[in-house]
Design an enzyme around this catalytic site. Structure first.
Site, PDB file in Angstrom:
ATOM      1  N   LYS A 116       0.925  -1.259   0.056  1.00  0.00           N
ATOM      2  CA  LYS A 116      -0.268  -0.331  -0.133  1.00  0.00           C
ATOM      3  C   LYS A 116       0.408   1.286   0.075  1.00  0.00           C
ATOM      4  O   LYS A 116       0.521   2.304  -0.595  1.00  0.00           O
ATOM      5  CB  LYS A 116      -1.349   0.259   0.816  1.00  0.00           C
ATOM      6  CG  LYS A 116      -2.137  -1.086   1.144  1.00  0.00           C
ATOM      7  CD  LYS A 116      -2.837  -0.955   2.583  1.00  0.00           C
ATOM      8  CE  LYS A 116      -3.647  -2.007   3.068  1.00  0.00           C
ATOM      9  NZ  LYS A 116      -4.618  -3.033   2.022  1.00  0.00           N
ATOM     10  N   GLU A 200      -2.260   6.859   8.282  1.00  0.00           N
ATOM     11  CA  GLU A 200      -2.168   8.163   7.763  1.00  0.00           C
ATOM     12  C   GLU A 200      -4.221   9.242   8.489  1.00  0.00           C
ATOM     13  O   GLU A 200      -4.504   8.390   8.928  1.00  0.00           O
ATOM     14  CB  GLU A 200      -3.164   7.563   5.732  1.00  0.00           C
ATOM     15  CG  GLU A 200      -4.249   6.383   5.995  1.00  0.00           C
ATOM     16  CD  GLU A 200      -4.476   6.339   5.080  1.00  0.00           C
ATOM     17  OE1 GLU A 200      -3.656   5.521   4.000  1.00  0.00           O
ATOM     18  OE2 GLU A 200      -5.485   5.284   4.461  1.00  0.00           O
ATOM     19  N   HIS A 235     -14.252  -3.449   9.214  1.00  0.00           N
ATOM     20  CA  HIS A 235     -13.053  -2.677   7.820  1.00  0.00           C
ATOM     21  C   HIS A 235     -13.223  -4.142   6.533  1.00  0.00           C
ATOM     22  O   HIS A 235     -12.755  -4.047   5.497  1.00  0.00           O
ATOM     23  CB  HIS A 235     -11.664  -2.694   7.861  1.00  0.00           C
ATOM     24  CG  HIS A 235     -11.470  -1.493   8.423  1.00  0.00           C
ATOM     25  ND1 HIS A 235     -11.622  -0.577   8.610  1.00  0.00           N
ATOM     26  CD2 HIS A 235     -10.779  -1.768  10.191  1.00  0.00           C
ATOM     27  CE1 HIS A 235     -11.186   0.119   9.638  1.00  0.00           C
ATOM     28  NE2 HIS A 235     -11.219  -1.089  10.350  1.00  0.00           N
ATOM     29  N   ARG A 297      -7.229  -7.500  -9.124  1.00  0.00           N
ATOM     30  CA  ARG A 297      -7.676  -8.734  -9.556  1.00  0.00           C
ATOM     31  C   ARG A 297      -9.727  -9.017  -9.768  1.00  0.00           C
ATOM     32  O   ARG A 297      -9.575  -7.317  -9.783  1.00  0.00           O
ATOM     33  CB  ARG A 297      -7.977  -9.948  -8.380  1.00  0.00           C
ATOM     34  CG  ARG A 297      -9.009  -9.097  -7.237  1.00  0.00           C
ATOM     35  CD  ARG A 297      -8.299 -10.167  -6.210  1.00  0.00           C
ATOM     36  NE  ARG A 297      -8.260  -9.468  -4.404  1.00  0.00           N
ATOM     37  CZ  ARG A 297      -9.628  -9.047  -3.492  1.00  0.00           C
ATOM     38  NH1 ARG A 297     -10.671  -9.243  -4.359  1.00  0.00           N
ATOM     39  NH2 ARG A 297      -9.169  -8.048  -3.085  1.00  0.00           N
TER      40      ARG A 297
HETATM   41  P1  ADP Z   1      -7.747  -4.217   2.957  1.00  0.00           P
HETATM   42  O1  ADP Z   1      -6.368  -4.288   1.518  1.00  0.00           O
HETATM   43  O2  ADP Z   1      -7.876  -5.205   4.641  1.00  0.00           O
HETATM   44  O3  ADP Z   1      -9.092  -3.699   2.175  1.00  0.00           O
HETATM   45  P2  ADP Z   1      -8.087  -0.692   2.854  1.00  0.00           P
HETATM   46  O4  ADP Z   1      -7.052   0.002   2.735  1.00  0.00           O
HETATM   47  O5  ADP Z   1      -8.646  -1.002   1.664  1.00  0.00           O
HETATM   48  O6  ADP Z   1      -7.618  -1.817   3.538  1.00  0.00           O
HETATM   49  O7  ADP Z   1      -9.152  -0.074   3.407  1.00  0.00           O
HETATM   50  C1  ADP Z   1      -9.931  -1.072   4.451  1.00  0.00           C
HETATM   51  C2  ADP Z   1     -11.390  -0.736   4.851  1.00  0.00           C
HETATM   52  O8  ADP Z   1     -11.079   0.576   5.907  1.00  0.00           O
HETATM   53  C3  ADP Z   1     -11.591   0.635   4.114  1.00  0.00           C
HETATM   54  O9  ADP Z   1     -12.783   0.323   2.899  1.00  0.00           O
HETATM   55  C4  ADP Z   1     -12.597   2.205   4.156  1.00  0.00           C
HETATM   56  O10 ADP Z   1     -13.943   1.311   4.368  1.00  0.00           O
HETATM   57  C5  ADP Z   1     -11.837   1.755   5.273  1.00  0.00           C
HETATM   58  N1  ADP Z   1     -10.350   2.670   5.524  1.00  0.00           N
HETATM   59  C6  ADP Z   1      -9.504   2.407   5.569  1.00  0.00           C
HETATM   60  N2  ADP Z   1      -8.447   3.623   5.027  1.00  0.00           N
HETATM   61  C7  ADP Z   1      -9.223   4.447   5.632  1.00  0.00           C
HETATM   62  C8  ADP Z   1      -8.974   6.067   5.866  1.00  0.00           C
HETATM   63  N3  ADP Z   1      -7.887   7.115   5.696  1.00  0.00           N
HETATM   64  N4  ADP Z   1      -9.682   6.827   6.896  1.00  0.00           N
HETATM   65  C9  ADP Z   1     -10.864   6.010   7.067  1.00  0.00           C
HETATM   66  N5  ADP Z   1     -11.197   4.721   6.638  1.00  0.00           N
HETATM   67  C10 ADP Z   1     -10.318   3.752   6.060  1.00  0.00           C
HETATM   68  P1  ADP Z   2     -12.843  -7.619  -1.178  1.00  0.00           P
HETATM   69  O1  ADP Z   2     -12.499  -6.328  -1.147  1.00  0.00           O
HETATM   70  O2  ADP Z   2     -13.041  -8.220  -2.586  1.00  0.00           O
HETATM   71  O3  ADP Z   2     -13.761  -7.948  -0.076  1.00  0.00           O
HETATM   72  P2  ADP Z   2     -10.395  -9.478   0.136  1.00  0.00           P
HETATM   73  O4  ADP Z   2      -9.325  -8.966  -0.061  1.00  0.00           O
HETATM   74  O5  ADP Z   2     -11.425  -8.656   1.277  1.00  0.00           O
HETATM   75  O6  ADP Z   2     -11.682  -8.387  -1.248  1.00  0.00           O
HETATM   76  O7  ADP Z   2     -10.646 -10.878  -0.412  1.00  0.00           O
HETATM   77  C1  ADP Z   2     -11.431 -10.993  -1.384  1.00  0.00           C
HETATM   78  C2  ADP Z   2     -11.709 -12.806  -1.099  1.00  0.00           C
HETATM   79  O8  ADP Z   2     -10.898 -13.779  -1.295  1.00  0.00           O
HETATM   80  C3  ADP Z   2     -13.158 -12.550   0.511  1.00  0.00           C
HETATM   81  O9  ADP Z   2     -13.847 -13.364   0.648  1.00  0.00           O
HETATM   82  C4  ADP Z   2     -11.436 -12.999   1.181  1.00  0.00           C
HETATM   83  O10 ADP Z   2     -12.307 -13.979   2.281  1.00  0.00           O
HETATM   84  C5  ADP Z   2     -11.075 -14.109   0.178  1.00  0.00           C
HETATM   85  N1  ADP Z   2      -9.684 -14.331   0.492  1.00  0.00           N
HETATM   86  C6  ADP Z   2      -8.439 -13.303   0.388  1.00  0.00           C
HETATM   87  N2  ADP Z   2      -7.315 -13.809   0.775  1.00  0.00           N
HETATM   88  C7  ADP Z   2      -8.003 -14.856   0.999  1.00  0.00           C
HETATM   89  C8  ADP Z   2      -6.689 -16.530   1.040  1.00  0.00           C
HETATM   90  N3  ADP Z   2      -5.369 -16.050   0.971  1.00  0.00           N
HETATM   91  N4  ADP Z   2      -7.232 -17.559   1.164  1.00  0.00           N
HETATM   92  C9  ADP Z   2      -8.642 -18.109   1.217  1.00  0.00           C
HETATM   93  N5  ADP Z   2      -9.548 -16.848   0.287  1.00  0.00           N
HETATM   94  C10 ADP Z   2      -9.234 -16.213   0.970  1.00  0.00           C
HETATM   95 MG    MG Z   3      -9.450  -2.690   0.627  1.00  0.00          MG
END
Ligand code: ADP
Ligand code: ADP
Ligand code: MG
Length: 651
Positions: A116, A200, A235, A297
């Site tokens: 990230k 952040e 989240h 993806r």
């Molecule tokens: P992940 O890889 O776990 O999906 P993300 O960076 O997409 O991580 O963040 C997951 C969630 O956390 C986001 O969908 C949002 O709801 C919350 N989030 C992330 N960054 C921020 C931020 N700077 N301020 C508020 N909420 C945030």
């Molecule tokens: P999204 O924002 O599309 O929900 P996530 O990063 O949370 O993306 O993951 C996508 C999906 O894949 C989720 O349902 C999660 O449970 C599944 N997933 C992510 N990583 C793995 C893994 N290493 N093995 C199995 N399932 C996974």
């Molecule tokens: Mg995300």
């Protein structure tokens, strides 16, 4: 176009990819772990190969084995689905090296967006707004704390290698920073083997708005509009919809432009998602959103985009991977109506959202106008503890948001799952919540409204128990009568323990059943009235699912399990003795008597203890012959349900 595809994934996404591939005339090759040998995606495929035991580390994550199968089966391409190997740059490279097309972006783009912090720096250079914060190299606690102070609280600490909401901590006060940092680093190390974090600004009234991008290998990049995924818990997304409520054409253009620029910055092709966090305090604005990360993806929630655009994104993925040009240009795309997706999970919101596994005794998923169901399990199948416990995605489409939500609501109401507990009731409450309906969305909505959303342990409902117990009693009576007739001797009291198959008689006129693992006496007259009257008066709509010695009664999205107490064999299969020789407390209760000592040899079925719960005693029998060892409680002790009382080793 390819003539064959290997799908390196499982469950609903494997099946969903397979359907499109089949329609396009490709030979479908599945790979599966031992836990999935009978799964629908395996049955559906033209060919299926076992790749290892249940744990993902030994099967779906073993790149070499999957590649070996692909070569052996002559697969021309590999679709990785989501999760597992889908964002693994080495795997994408290994596919290319083996002469097999990877249905996804170039490895370089996966790598560039994989962390990230690096991703933020990269898109920032391309002119895309990023959340203000520190995403540099330095990781000392004192330095990061100083940065947090400069950024201004609240801040968010995020694992740079993060995903699935792990390794993320919101910090509101300077005082709490070190502790939050340490715990984010611990979680990040455990989950990703990488403790590094970024800090952040925590955006106020945050809305998660993401843009579906698509590129081809000829330099074209377009977007398929946005999705709003603000309904989150920890989240993680719970409900997703498209388009985003309150979006205007001007603001949409700004989101789309930023997303396409971010994708172009890494030479992207294939399907991808740019996730933005928007400051929702004053509605969506062209200057009020920031890049969070890119998922390189297909996304879990891609069906809502398919429903409003009419495109099959998996088909486009396959075409792009085969070198074709995107079949549309940006100005040919339009939004039709509104779509909402709910993730139906095997989990118990009422008990801290604990995953709930086990056999799916009943699974009836709704059908209807504007509905799409993506599921990877069938009735009689199992939700195992090895993978994500998602049962299905229920997606509803309609000419407008209200219609789509109403359709989703009806669909949730008619969803029947017996066995594992599910989040249907929670989902229904959420889509009916006044703030959600009024488009007052932000990622804190669920947490602020836990009580209103019904996430509290429900009381055992007497009417529900009556319906289940009456059905059990009626069935048992029939069985007793049949046996008695066959033996030409009707026992004087059919509800006695005669022949070892009676319901345990409770007080006069009642039977004893286990309700959610707790023993209860149910008066049969009351049960009969309840069971007959209630459905007739039409107040409540009970669904009874009968299986073996257990009945499941579903009402208002809640499931209650009613089990027969077998008078002569109170070992409580699931709750009591297990194959390992452990004797467990069948319920929460008091150990009133212990009949054995360490080292004593017992027979199978011998009474070893008595547990008292709700003023009733329950004998605990030895599940097998052997020697008693490891007695864990003394008489008088309080025990939780499933607590191990003692073990019986092979004598
Ligand atoms: P992940 O890889 O776990 O999906 P993300 O960076 O997409 O991580 O963040 C997951 C969630 O956390 C986001 O969908 C949002 O709801 C919350 N989030 C992330 N960054 C921020 C931020 N700077 N301020 C508020 N909420 C945030
Ligand atoms: P999204 O924002 O599309 O929900 P996530 O990063 O949370 O993306 O993951 C996508 C999906 O894949 C989720 O349902 C999660 O449970 C599944 N997933 C992510 N990583 C793995 C893994 N290493 N093995 C199995 N399932 C996974
Ligand atoms: Mg995300």
């Amino acid at each position: 176009m390819f003539r064959s595809v290997l799908i390196a994934n499982r469950g609903e996404i494997a099946l969903r990819v397979a359907r499109t591939a089949r329609r396009m005339g490709l030979r479908v090759i599945a790979v599966y772990s031992d836990a999935d040998a009978k799964a629908p995606f395996v049955t559906f495929a033209d060919e299926a190969y076992r790749i290892g035991p249940a744990p993902a580390r030994e099967s779906y994550l073993v790149a070499e084995r999957i590649l070996a199968v692909a070569k052996q089966a002559g697969a021309e391409c590999i679709h990785p689905g989501y999760g597992f190997l889908s964002e693994n740059a080495e795997f994408a490279e290994a596919c290319a090296a083996a002469g097999i097309a990877f249905v996804g972006p170039p490895a370089s783009a996966i790598r560039a967006m994989g962390l990230k912090d690096a991703a933020k720096s990269l898109v920032e250079k391309a002119g895309v707004p990023v959340v203000p914060g520190y995403h540099g190299e330095r990781q000392e606690a004192a330095f990061l704390k100083e940065k947090a102070y400069q950024i201004g609280y609240p801040v968010l600490i995020k694992a740079v290698a993060g995903g699935g909401g792990k390794g993320m901590r919101r910090v509101d006060r300077h005082l709490d920073f070190e502790e939050a940092l340490a715990s984010a680093q611990r979680e990040a190390t455990n989950a990703f083997g990488d403790p590094r974090v970024l800090v952040e600004k925590y955006v106020t009234a945050p809305r998660h708005v993401e843009v579906q991008v698509f590129g081809d290998q000829h330099g074209n990049v377009i977007h398929f509009f946005e999705r709003d995924c603000s309904m989150q818990r920890r989240h993680q997304k719970v409900i997703e919809e498209a388009p985003a409520p309150g979006m205007t054409p001007e603001v949409r253009a700004a989101f789309g432009k930023a997303a396409v620029e971010a994708a172009k910055a890494v030479g992207y092709y294939g399907a991808g998602t740019i996730e933005f966090i928007a400051d929702g305090s004053q509605g969506l604005r062209a200057d009020g959103f920031y890049f969070m990360e890119m998922n390189t993806r297909l996304q879990v929630e891609h069906p809502v985009t398919e429903m409003i655009t009419g495109f099959d994104l998996v088909e486009l993925q396959l075409r792009v991977a085969a070198g074709e040009q995107l079949p549309v240009t940006q100005d040919q795309l339009a939004i039709h109506g509104h779509a909402v997706e709910a993730r139906l999970y095997a989990e118990e919101p009422e008990r801290g959202f604990l995953p709930s596994t086990g056999k799916l005794h009943a699974l009836r998923l709704p059908q209807g106008e504007g509905l799409r169901i993506d599921s990877g399990v069938i009735e009689g199948g199992e939700v195992t503890p090895f993978y994500d416990p998602m049962i299905a995605k229920i997606i509803a489409h309609g000419p407008d948001r209200e219609t789509a939500l109403d359709r989703l609501g009806l669909a949730l109401e008619s969803t029947i799952v017996a066995g594992p507990k599910t989040n249907t009731r929670f989902l229904k409450a959420l889509i009916d919540h006044p703030d959600f309906r009024a488009e007052k969305l932000d990622t804190g909505l669920i947490d602020r409204n836990l009580a209103a959303l019904g996430i509290v342990a429900p009381e055992i409902d007497p009417e529900t128990v009556a319906v289940g117990a009456l059905a059990l009693a009626a069935r048992e009576k029939e069985r007793l009568e049949a046996v008695a007739t066959a033996r030409s001797g009707w026992p004087s009291d059919p509800w006695s323990e005669a022949d070892g198959f009676a319901l345990h008689p409770g007080r006069e006129g009642s039977v004893r059943v286990l309700v959610e693992g707790e023993a209860r006496d149910v008066r049969l007259e009351a049960a009969a009235e309840a069971a007959i009257d209630i459905p007739k008066t039409g107040h409540r709509n009970f669904t009874l699912v009968e299986t073996g010695d257990t009945n499941f009664v579903l009402v208002d999205g809640l499931q209650t399990e009613i089990r027969m107490v077998d008078a002569l064999d109170v070992t409580f299969d699931d709750h009591g003795g297990d194959a390992g020789g452990n004797v467990k407390s069948p319920m929460h209760g008091k150990l009133v008597a212990l009949f054995v000592v360490d080292g004593e040899v017992v027979e199978k079925g011998q009474r070893v203890a008595i547990v008292e719960a709700m003023k009733m005693e329950h004998p605990v029998l030895a599940p097998r012959a052997g020697r008693v060892e490891g007695i864990a409680f003394e008489a008088g002790a309080q025990m939780g349900q499933g607590a191990r009382i003692l073990s019986i080793a092979e004598a």
